[in-house]
Each structure stands twice: as C-alpha cells, then as structure tokens.
Scaffold this motif. Sequence first.
Motif, mmCIF file in Angstrom:
data_model
loop_
_atom_site.group_PDB
_atom_site.id
_atom_site.type_symbol
_atom_site.label_atom_id
_atom_site.label_comp_id
_atom_site.label_asym_id
_atom_site.label_seq_id
_atom_site.Cartn_x
_atom_site.Cartn_y
_atom_site.Cartn_z
ATOM 1 N N VAL A 156 -8.403 16.248 6.482
ATOM 2 C CA VAL A 156 -7.290 15.402 6.046
ATOM 3 C C VAL A 156 -6.811 14.540 7.200
ATOM 4 N N ALA A 157 -6.670 15.149 8.387
ATOM 5 C CA ALA A 157 -6.208 14.401 9.552
ATOM 6 C C ALA A 157 -7.223 13.345 9.988
ATOM 7 N N LEU A 158 -8.484 13.563 9.691
ATOM 8 C CA LEU A 158 -9.522 12.598 10.046
ATOM 9 C C LEU A 158 -9.574 11.441 9.060
ATOM 10 N N ALA A 159 -9.543 11.761 7.778
ATOM 11 C CA ALA A 159 -9.792 10.747 6.758
ATOM 12 C C ALA A 159 -8.568 9.913 6.409
ATOM 13 N N ALA A 160 -7.392 10.523 6.331
ATOM 14 C CA ALA A 160 -6.209 9.806 5.845
ATOM 15 C C ALA A 160 -5.866 8.577 6.688
ATOM 16 N N PRO A 161 -5.821 8.667 8.031
ATOM 17 C CA PRO A 161 -5.522 7.451 8.810
ATOM 18 C C PRO A 161 -6.563 6.360 8.645
ATOM 19 N N GLN A 162 -7.830 6.756 8.502
ATOM 20 C CA GLN A 162 -8.879 5.748 8.332
ATOM 21 C C GLN A 162 -8.782 5.065 6.968
ATOM 22 N N LEU A 163 -8.466 5.818 5.932
ATOM 23 C CA LEU A 163 -8.267 5.213 4.616
ATOM 24 C C LEU A 163 -7.059 4.282 4.634
ATOM 25 N N ALA A 164 -5.985 4.700 5.317
ATOM 26 C CA ALA A 164 -4.806 3.835 5.437
ATOM 27 C C ALA A 164 -5.149 2.563 6.191
ATOM 28 N N LEU A 175 2.114 5.181 11.025
ATOM 29 C CA LEU A 175 2.363 6.601 10.812
ATOM 30 C C LEU A 175 2.842 6.873 9.390
ATOM 31 N N VAL A 176 3.650 5.961 8.845
ATOM 32 C CA VAL A 176 4.172 6.177 7.495
ATOM 33 C C VAL A 176 3.060 6.073 6.461
ATOM 34 N N SER A 177 2.254 5.023 6.542
ATOM 35 C CA SER A 177 1.163 4.860 5.576
ATOM 36 C C SER A 177 0.151 5.993 5.691
ATOM 37 N N SER A 178 -0.119 6.458 6.912
ATOM 38 C CA SER A 178 -1.050 7.568 7.092
ATOM 39 C C SER A 178 -0.482 8.855 6.521
ATOM 40 N N ALA A 179 0.817 9.112 6.787
ATOM 41 C CA ALA A 179 1.442 10.338 6.273
ATOM 42 C C ALA A 179 1.438 10.357 4.751
ATOM 43 N N LEU A 180 1.757 9.225 4.135
ATOM 44 C CA LEU A 180 1.749 9.148 2.671
ATOM 45 C C LEU A 180 0.337 9.366 2.127
ATOM 46 N N MET A 181 -0.660 8.790 2.799
ATOM 47 C CA MET A 181 -2.041 8.976 2.360
ATOM 48 C C MET A 181 -2.463 10.435 2.486
ATOM 49 N N GLY A 182 -2.075 11.097 3.582
ATOM 50 C CA GLY A 182 -2.407 12.506 3.744
ATOM 51 C C GLY A 182 -1.760 13.374 2.683
ATOM 52 N N ALA A 183 -0.491 13.082 2.366
ATOM 53 C CA ALA A 183 0.194 13.835 1.310
ATOM 54 C C ALA A 183 -0.509 13.658 -0.020
ATOM 55 N N ARG A 224 -8.066 1.038 6.343
ATOM 56 C CA ARG A 224 -8.902 0.152 5.529
ATOM 57 C C ARG A 224 -8.112 -0.486 4.387
ATOM 58 N N LEU A 225 -7.142 0.218 3.870
ATOM 59 C CA LEU A 225 -6.335 -0.354 2.791
ATOM 60 C C LEU A 225 -5.332 -1.374 3.314
ATOM 61 N N THR A 226 -4.711 -1.080 4.453
ATOM 62 C CA THR A 226 -3.711 -2.002 5.004
ATOM 63 C C THR A 226 -4.333 -3.098 5.842
ATOM 64 N N VAL A 242 0.830 -1.203 0.000
ATOM 65 C CA VAL A 242 0.000 0.000 0.000
ATOM 66 C C VAL A 242 0.865 1.253 0.000
ATOM 67 N N CYS A 243 1.935 1.253 0.776
ATOM 68 C CA CYS A 243 2.832 2.414 0.819
ATOM 69 C C CYS A 243 3.493 2.647 -0.543
ATOM 70 N N VAL A 244 3.929 1.568 -1.193
ATOM 71 C CA VAL A 244 4.572 1.710 -2.502
ATOM 72 C C VAL A 244 3.580 2.260 -3.522
ATOM 73 N N VAL A 245 2.361 1.722 -3.539
ATOM 74 C CA VAL A 245 1.349 2.197 -4.480
ATOM 75 C C VAL A 245 0.994 3.660 -4.203
ATOM 76 N N THR A 246 0.910 4.021 -2.918
ATOM 77 C CA THR A 246 0.610 5.412 -2.567
ATOM 78 C C THR A 246 1.706 6.355 -3.036
ATOM 79 N N VAL A 247 2.968 5.938 -2.878
ATOM 80 C CA VAL A 247 4.090 6.761 -3.346
ATOM 81 C C VAL A 247 4.029 6.938 -4.864
#
Length: 350
Positions: free
Chosen positions: A276-284, A294-302, A286-288, A28-33
């Motif tokens: 952004v702070a609400l949705a990004a961690p939740q999307l991360a 923290l890394v997957s959430s930060a990448l999703m927020g970006a 559900r995907l992971t 998920v992190c690689v695809v997000t990047v």
Amino acid sequence: MNPVITGRVLRTRRETLSLRVDGRTFTVCVVTVLALLAVMTVTLTTGEYPLSVGEVLGAVTGAGEGAADFIVNTLRMPRLLTAVLVGAALAASGAILQGLTRNSLGSPDIIGFNNGAATGALTAIIVVGGSMYQVAIGALLGAVITALLIYLFSFTRGVQGFRFVLIGIGLNALALAVNSYLITRANLYDALSAQAWLLGSVNGRGWEHVTAAALALAVLLPLALYHSRALAMMELGDDSAKALGVGVQRSRAVLIVTSVLLAAFATAAAGPIAFVALAAPQLARRLTRSSPGLVSSALMGALLLAAGDLLIQRMFPTAQLPVGTATGCLGGLYLIWLLASEWRGKARYA
C-alpha cells in the motif's frame, strides 16, 4: 524521479500565509473521497446480514436497534475505520520516503520499516508472550530501531537517497531472516499467532485500534504537512534545496521520523500490510500528474486498503482471509510493472 510542481499559489494580502492549489489535484482528491465513501457505504450495508443506509445511519447516531447496532458498531465499523486509517498512514509514510529518496522504491515495506516493526512485534508475541499493547509497543520499537540503523549506516556527510534505499533493502532482508528464525523457535500456538499477524489483517479489529491509528494520524500527518514544502524542495536535490533556504539534514531527519512512526503505528494496528505504501503515492502521482501530495496519497491509500478488504470479504465470505493476501498479490503485480517500466525508461535513454 523528477518532481513536477504545478498549480496556483494563493496568498494573504501581507503574504504571511500562502497555499499552492492545483485544480487537477483537487479534483482527484474529491473523486477519491467520493469513491472512498461509496466503498464505506457498500462495506457497512452488505454482507451476510444486509442493512439499509437508514439502519446504518441509525446505528451510527445511536438510534439503531440491537442487531443493527451490534453489526455496525462492533463488527463492521471498527474494521472499516482501521482499514481507512491504516491505509492513509501507510500511504503518507510511503509518499514521504519516496520524496526523500527520489526513488519509486522508497517505501517502508521495501526499505524495511514494516519488517523491523514485525520483528519487534514477534519478539513480544513469541519471547515475552505479551498482550496486545505490548505487541504494539514492540512494533513501534522495532520500526524505530530499524530506521535508526538505516540512517546511521547510510550517513556519510549527509544521507543520500540511493544509499538509504540500498541499506534499507539489506536490513529488510535481515529482518525477514530474524522473523523466520523467531517463528521456528516458537511453540505451535505462538507460531500460528505470529504467522497470522505477519500476513497483515484488519479482521477482528476493535475501537482501540481505531483510536490508536487516529491519534497517530492526527499528530503525525499535520507535522508532515508542515514540512511538505521542504520535502518538495528536497525532491529538486539537496543543493537546490539548500539554495532555497531549506535546512536539509534537519528537515530530512524530522520527515524520516514522521514516516517511521506512521508506518509503525499502522503496522502495530494491522500487521505489516504490503505494497500500500509503495503503490498509493505512485497512483496519486500518475492521476495528479505532479509530485505526490501527502493528502492525495493518504486518500489513495485509504481507498486501496478499504476496497481491498471489501473485495476479499465478498470474494471469500467464509474464509476470513487477511487483507494482506489481497494487497500482496496485487502489489506484486504492480511492482513487476513498475520495475519493467523503469527499465524501459532507462533503456530508451541509454
């Protein structure tokens, strides 16, 4: 919000270092990047003055011509990097708070950190008539004072997540009222400036905003990652975390301060961008299918903030709308869906 811990643990021979690696999270992190790189490429190459990838690379490396160099390095790149860094900071802040409170609504824009920062910034704009740096300092002070008040009011033999969220929501409403009062007492010019800032925007951001956000992430994100194990243990409950050797109150205080400063620096750079702070961690999550790292959430927020800014630039090329309007609309729909799904889940087990 029950944590799900998966993956394989890699250890050195003498077990002095260990690292948990989850295959799905890594993917998920690689695809997000890759998606983020695609959004960045489209942002830099398209617009009123289209550029080729070669022209962009030339401008970035210092070999570009005058027009391309100005468009990339003065107009597009600072705005894009500000969106990426602010989105990452907000998402990491939200992931920390959601882990600490074990609540999907544990987010700096719901609890009140963002609006507390906005109160400090508005005070600098309207009362002091401050410069950009004074506005940034005001935002930092406002967020820290708000977090301190929430922590003190919610502290009763420790800090409980549910109480922390409720008191934060109350102080968030109070901060909104103070912000509205400050705007009504301002002159027309200051009121317009304050209202534009409150919407949250990366329009016209320069390299000074990029530098401030990058330094904040460079210092605070490693600190949060260092305490990520304690955060994961605290998601199991305070008693379980104490049994596993975690200093719960000390770790919670450090993580709250880290979350507050991440949200404060992001707000100082771009204003109180919502959801952004609400949705990004939740999307991360559900995907992971695991606790939001923290890394997957930060990448999703970006990715969310960079994509949102690109979308609003291309849909309204002449209006220059702030990205906060896009995140507010989409985030409001997401919040309705989140509350509805939480209610259905509780009704199913009632």
